[in-house]
Design an enzyme around this catalytic site. Sequence first.
Site, mmCIF file in Angstrom:
data_model
loop_
_atom_site.group_PDB
_atom_site.id
_atom_site.type_symbol
_atom_site.label_atom_id
_atom_site.label_comp_id
_atom_site.label_asym_id
_atom_site.label_seq_id
_atom_site.Cartn_x
_atom_site.Cartn_y
_atom_site.Cartn_z
ATOM 1 N N ASP A 16 0.882 -1.269 -0.064
ATOM 2 C CA ASP A 16 0.043 -0.020 0.080
ATOM 3 C C ASP A 16 0.828 1.331 0.124
ATOM 4 O O ASP A 16 0.262 2.263 0.390
ATOM 5 C CB ASP A 16 -1.137 -0.005 1.134
ATOM 6 N N ASP A 18 2.870 2.810 2.022
ATOM 7 C CA ASP A 18 3.062 3.494 3.029
ATOM 8 C C ASP A 18 4.562 3.165 3.841
ATOM 9 O O ASP A 18 4.506 3.497 5.015
ATOM 10 C CB ASP A 18 1.886 3.394 3.921
ATOM 11 N N ARG A 160 -2.410 19.602 -0.459
ATOM 12 C CA ARG A 160 -2.918 18.024 -0.116
ATOM 13 C C ARG A 160 -3.599 17.829 -1.550
ATOM 14 O O ARG A 160 -3.466 16.431 -1.824
ATOM 15 C CB ARG A 160 -3.830 18.323 0.988
ATOM 16 N N ASP A 164 -2.509 14.160 -3.736
ATOM 17 C CA ASP A 164 -3.441 13.227 -3.821
ATOM 18 C C ASP A 164 -3.565 13.004 -5.285
ATOM 19 O O ASP A 164 -3.537 11.864 -5.751
ATOM 20 C CB ASP A 164 -4.738 13.835 -3.247
#
Length: 175
Positions: A16, A18, A160, A164
């Site tokens: 994922d 992260d 942000r 994204d």
Amino acid sequence: ANRELHMSKIKVVGFDLDYTLAVYKKRPMELWQYNLARDFLIQEMGYSDNILPCNYEADLVIRGLVIDKAYGTILKVDDQNHICRAMYGKRALSGEEIADIYGKKRIKISDSRFYSLDTFFSIPEACLFIDTIECLAPSPTASLIKNNAIDFERIFTDIRYAMDTIHSNGSLKTV
């Protein structure tokens, strides 16, 4: 926790992005995030190309810091949520400036105006926030910061959104 996990029954393993399962080349990944998001702000969101010369400084921020979206500051807080240090752009604020802006009280970092830098993905985002403020709103006084003369939350929200978007539209993954 994994004592009862039988890998023979696992059909698919996903990653994922992260940094918890896969090891990434962190600096190149962060540099691409920063550059793509900066370019997106200019090309797609109408930001001034004054931010174009900004360069990613990997050691400028660390995980564990907090962005104050109301005042455009980056904060280091202690375990009691008292502000230890603060930066506006790349300038460290003095203790007097911090007191002028925040007083002596604790901050509530769960408040929506604060954003915790708790993942590696938030590092280039915070650096872009710092650089954008540095280029577009350099060094106002503590009273200007406190009186919201600049829409720091909008800058944060736009960054942000840019981050994204570069993750979801394939531009980062393509690189």
